[in-house]
Scaffold this motif. Structure first.
Motif, mmCIF file in Angstrom:
data_model
loop_
_atom_site.group_PDB
_atom_site.id
_atom_site.type_symbol
_atom_site.label_atom_id
_atom_site.label_comp_id
_atom_site.label_asym_id
_atom_site.label_seq_id
_atom_site.Cartn_x
_atom_site.Cartn_y
_atom_site.Cartn_z
ATOM 1 N N VAL A 76 0.838 -1.207 0.000
ATOM 2 C CA VAL A 76 0.000 0.000 0.000
ATOM 3 C C VAL A 76 0.869 1.253 0.000
ATOM 4 O O VAL A 76 0.535 2.259 -0.647
ATOM 5 C CB VAL A 76 -0.976 -0.019 1.200
ATOM 6 C CG1 VAL A 76 -0.229 0.053 2.527
ATOM 7 C CG2 VAL A 76 -1.992 1.099 1.078
ATOM 8 N N SER A 77 2.005 1.211 0.692
ATOM 9 C CA SER A 77 2.908 2.364 0.705
ATOM 10 C C SER A 77 3.561 2.551 -0.665
ATOM 11 O O SER A 77 3.735 3.686 -1.131
ATOM 12 C CB SER A 77 3.991 2.176 1.774
ATOM 13 O OG SER A 77 3.418 2.066 3.051
ATOM 14 N N TYR A 78 3.930 1.439 -1.267
ATOM 15 C CA TYR A 78 4.557 1.523 -2.590
ATOM 16 C C TYR A 78 3.597 2.120 -3.605
ATOM 17 O O TYR A 78 3.959 3.035 -4.362
ATOM 18 C CB TYR A 78 5.015 0.135 -3.044
ATOM 19 C CG TYR A 78 5.644 0.169 -4.429
ATOM 20 C CD1 TYR A 78 6.927 0.661 -4.605
ATOM 21 C CD2 TYR A 78 4.925 -0.231 -5.557
ATOM 22 C CE1 TYR A 78 7.503 0.736 -5.866
ATOM 23 C CE2 TYR A 78 5.488 -0.168 -6.823
ATOM 24 C CZ TYR A 78 6.775 0.319 -6.966
ATOM 25 O OH TYR A 78 7.337 0.404 -8.224
ATOM 26 N N LEU A 79 2.370 1.626 -3.631
ATOM 27 C CA LEU A 79 1.399 2.115 -4.616
ATOM 28 C C LEU A 79 1.016 3.566 -4.338
ATOM 29 O O LEU A 79 0.767 4.334 -5.271
ATOM 30 C CB LEU A 79 0.171 1.216 -4.631
ATOM 31 C CG LEU A 79 0.422 -0.205 -5.143
ATOM 32 C CD1 LEU A 79 -0.838 -1.046 -5.040
ATOM 33 C CD2 LEU A 79 0.913 -0.172 -6.590
ATOM 34 N N ALA A 80 0.983 3.945 -3.061
ATOM 35 C CA ALA A 80 0.706 5.346 -2.727
ATOM 36 C C ALA A 80 1.818 6.250 -3.258
ATOM 37 O O ALA A 80 1.558 7.339 -3.790
ATOM 38 C CB ALA A 80 0.558 5.508 -1.219
ATOM 39 N N ARG A 81 3.068 5.826 -3.101
ATOM 40 C CA ARG A 81 4.191 6.602 -3.623
ATOM 41 C C ARG A 81 4.137 6.684 -5.134
ATOM 42 O O ARG A 81 4.420 7.732 -5.733
ATOM 43 C CB ARG A 81 5.510 5.960 -3.171
ATOM 44 C CG ARG A 81 6.765 6.611 -3.713
ATOM 45 C CD ARG A 81 6.893 8.052 -3.294
ATOM 46 N NE ARG A 81 8.175 8.606 -3.667
ATOM 47 C CZ ARG A 81 8.444 9.907 -3.708
ATOM 48 N NH1 ARG A 81 7.499 10.798 -3.386
ATOM 49 N NH2 ARG A 81 9.639 10.332 -4.067
ATOM 50 N N ARG A 82 3.763 5.586 -5.771
ATOM 51 C CA ARG A 82 3.626 5.558 -7.234
ATOM 52 C C ARG A 82 2.604 6.587 -7.702
ATOM 53 O O ARG A 82 2.827 7.322 -8.665
ATOM 54 C CB ARG A 82 3.214 4.148 -7.659
ATOM 55 C CG ARG A 82 3.644 3.728 -9.051
ATOM 56 C CD ARG A 82 3.158 2.319 -9.308
ATOM 57 N NE ARG A 82 3.709 1.725 -10.513
ATOM 58 C CZ ARG A 82 3.246 1.933 -11.731
ATOM 59 N NH1 ARG A 82 2.210 2.735 -11.911
ATOM 60 N NH2 ARG A 82 3.812 1.339 -12.769
ATOM 61 N N ARG A 83 1.443 6.643 -7.003
ATOM 62 C CA ARG A 83 0.405 7.611 -7.370
ATOM 63 C C ARG A 83 0.854 9.031 -7.068
ATOM 64 O O ARG A 83 0.527 9.967 -7.807
ATOM 65 C CB ARG A 83 -0.892 7.290 -6.622
ATOM 66 C CG ARG A 83 -1.604 6.039 -7.115
ATOM 67 C CD ARG A 83 -3.007 5.944 -6.549
ATOM 68 N NE ARG A 83 -2.996 5.827 -5.092
ATOM 69 C CZ ARG A 83 -2.889 4.676 -4.440
ATOM 70 N NH1 ARG A 83 -2.771 3.536 -5.113
ATOM 71 N NH2 ARG A 83 -2.899 4.659 -3.129
ATOM 72 N N GLU A 84 1.585 9.221 -5.967
ATOM 73 C CA GLU A 84 2.087 10.553 -5.609
ATOM 74 C C GLU A 84 2.996 11.103 -6.704
ATOM 75 O O GLU A 84 2.916 12.289 -7.067
ATOM 76 C CB GLU A 84 2.829 10.467 -4.278
ATOM 77 C CG GLU A 84 3.458 11.780 -3.837
ATOM 78 C CD GLU A 84 4.339 11.618 -2.611
ATOM 79 O OE1 GLU A 84 4.938 12.625 -2.192
ATOM 80 O OE2 GLU A 84 4.457 10.491 -2.097
#
Length: 357
Positions: A76-84
């Motif tokens: 979830v942290s990885y995908l959040a960073r990707r979207r950021e």
């Protein structure tokens, strides 16, 4: 590019992939593409995720640092960073950090994936087009009216399109399960083309074995290298034998369970080469080192380029270190072998230096 990879391996030549997605990806879309990479066609079991797979673990190990995160961070942290970061910036960071200098991209995919030019720009590298024969024939049928335009017109336009593509493409590619040791005759081709055109819908690609054989032999006649996607390469032995004097190089892209067989065929025929994917360990025992080529096979996720490149360079580095330690070769020779499989053979087979890579 960032120079040489692990163990002195130079920037890689990825001889087969499909490109990366343009758009931002939600968890569901990302998992769908990750599932394909993990070899699954269905949803993850309840309460699990496709990050719980070898492909998922590899993404979590190698990709977060390229986006400014710690390895093995939570999905979830990885995908959040990707979207950021946004799809474009994240994709650029991943592709530029993969260690791949040159891409051979199979054309014919949907517009949702990067073109060769787009991939080259994002990766700060170079990309070359590989023309897939089936979508080429499908486009001709769609744009010329298919059977309404007449069989002769369809076959003539297809021949013209193939000849035109040979002027700019780096190679052709096709999926083939079997091919005779001679081209089908004109009557067979007309019958097969008519049968396909009568039953197809817009966008459908040819799957008639006779028509595929015709397209394949036509591609051979251009002299460009031809990539053969073949589940069981041994079934192509007659075709490989028949093309030995045609002045064309053939590259076998077998499924992972038959890569050793493909390497054995590459050893047996001077004009045949074999794809090792990201795992060179077994195939290097079966063929001369100058007959083997690396590829990612990546589709949709830029992360898959990173993962395949890391797996390959680490496996190759371990193998070469073992060979040196066991006295099979010296360090300089090991570096030369690694460079052949990583890039050198692909540059020669696909004439990339002549194309000013």
């Amino acid at each position: 590019m960032d120079g040489r990879m692990d163990g002195g391996i130079p920037p890689l030549v990825d001889q087969y992939s499909h490109g990366a997605v343009h758009a931002d990806l939600g968890l569901g879309e990302f998992e769908t593409h990750l599932a394909e990479a993990a070899g699954s066609t269905g949803p993850a079991p309840p309460g699990t995720t496709f990050f719980d797979s070898r492909a998922g673990l590899a993404v979590r190990r190698w990709c977060p640092p390229l986006l400014g995160l710690e390895p093995h961070c939570a999905p979830v942290s990885y995908l959040a960073r990707r979207r950021e970061l946004g799809a474009y910036r994240a994709g650029r960071l991943l592709l530029r950090g993969a260690g791949i200098g040159t891409f051979l991209l199979e054309a014919g995919a949907t517009g949702t994936l990067t073109s060769p030019d787009e991939l080259a720009y994002a990766a700060e590298g170079r990309a070359h087009e590989v023309v897939r024969l089936e979508p080429l024939a499908a486009r001709i049928a769609d744009t010329t009216g298919g059977l309404d335009a007449g069989l002769d017109a369809f076959l003539a336009y297809t021949a013209e399109a193939l000849y035109a593509a040979s002027g700019s493409a780096t190679a052709f590619a096709t999926g083939v399960t079997f091919c005779d040791d001679s081209p089908p005759d004109a009557a067979e081709v007309r019958e097969a083309a008519g049968r396909w055109l009568r039953t197809r819908s817009t966008g459908d690609r040819p799957d008639d074995p006779v028509l595929i054989r015709h397209l394949l032999w036509s591609a051979v006649a251009t002299g460009l290298p031809v990539q053969l996607h073949c589940a069981r390469p041994q079934r192509l032995a007659g075709f490989l034998r028949a093309t030995a004097s045609r002045g064309v190089d053939l590259v076998l892209l077998a499924d992972p369970w038959h890569r050793r067989q493909a390497a054995q065929l590459a050893a047996a025929f001077p004009h045949v080469y074999a794809d090792v994917g990201a795992r060179p360990e077994e195939t290097l025992r079966e063929a001369p080192f100058g007959k083997l080529l690396f590829s990612t096979g990546a589709r949709a996720l830029a992360e898959l380029y990173v993962v395949a490149a890391r797996l390959f360079t680490r496996a190759m580095d371990r193998l070469m270190r073992d060979w040196v330690a066991d006295g099979w070769c010296r360090a300089a020779e090991a570096a030369r072998i690694a460079s052949l499989v990583a890039a050198g053979t692909a540059r020669r087979v696909y004439r990339l230096d002549a194309a000013a890579v």
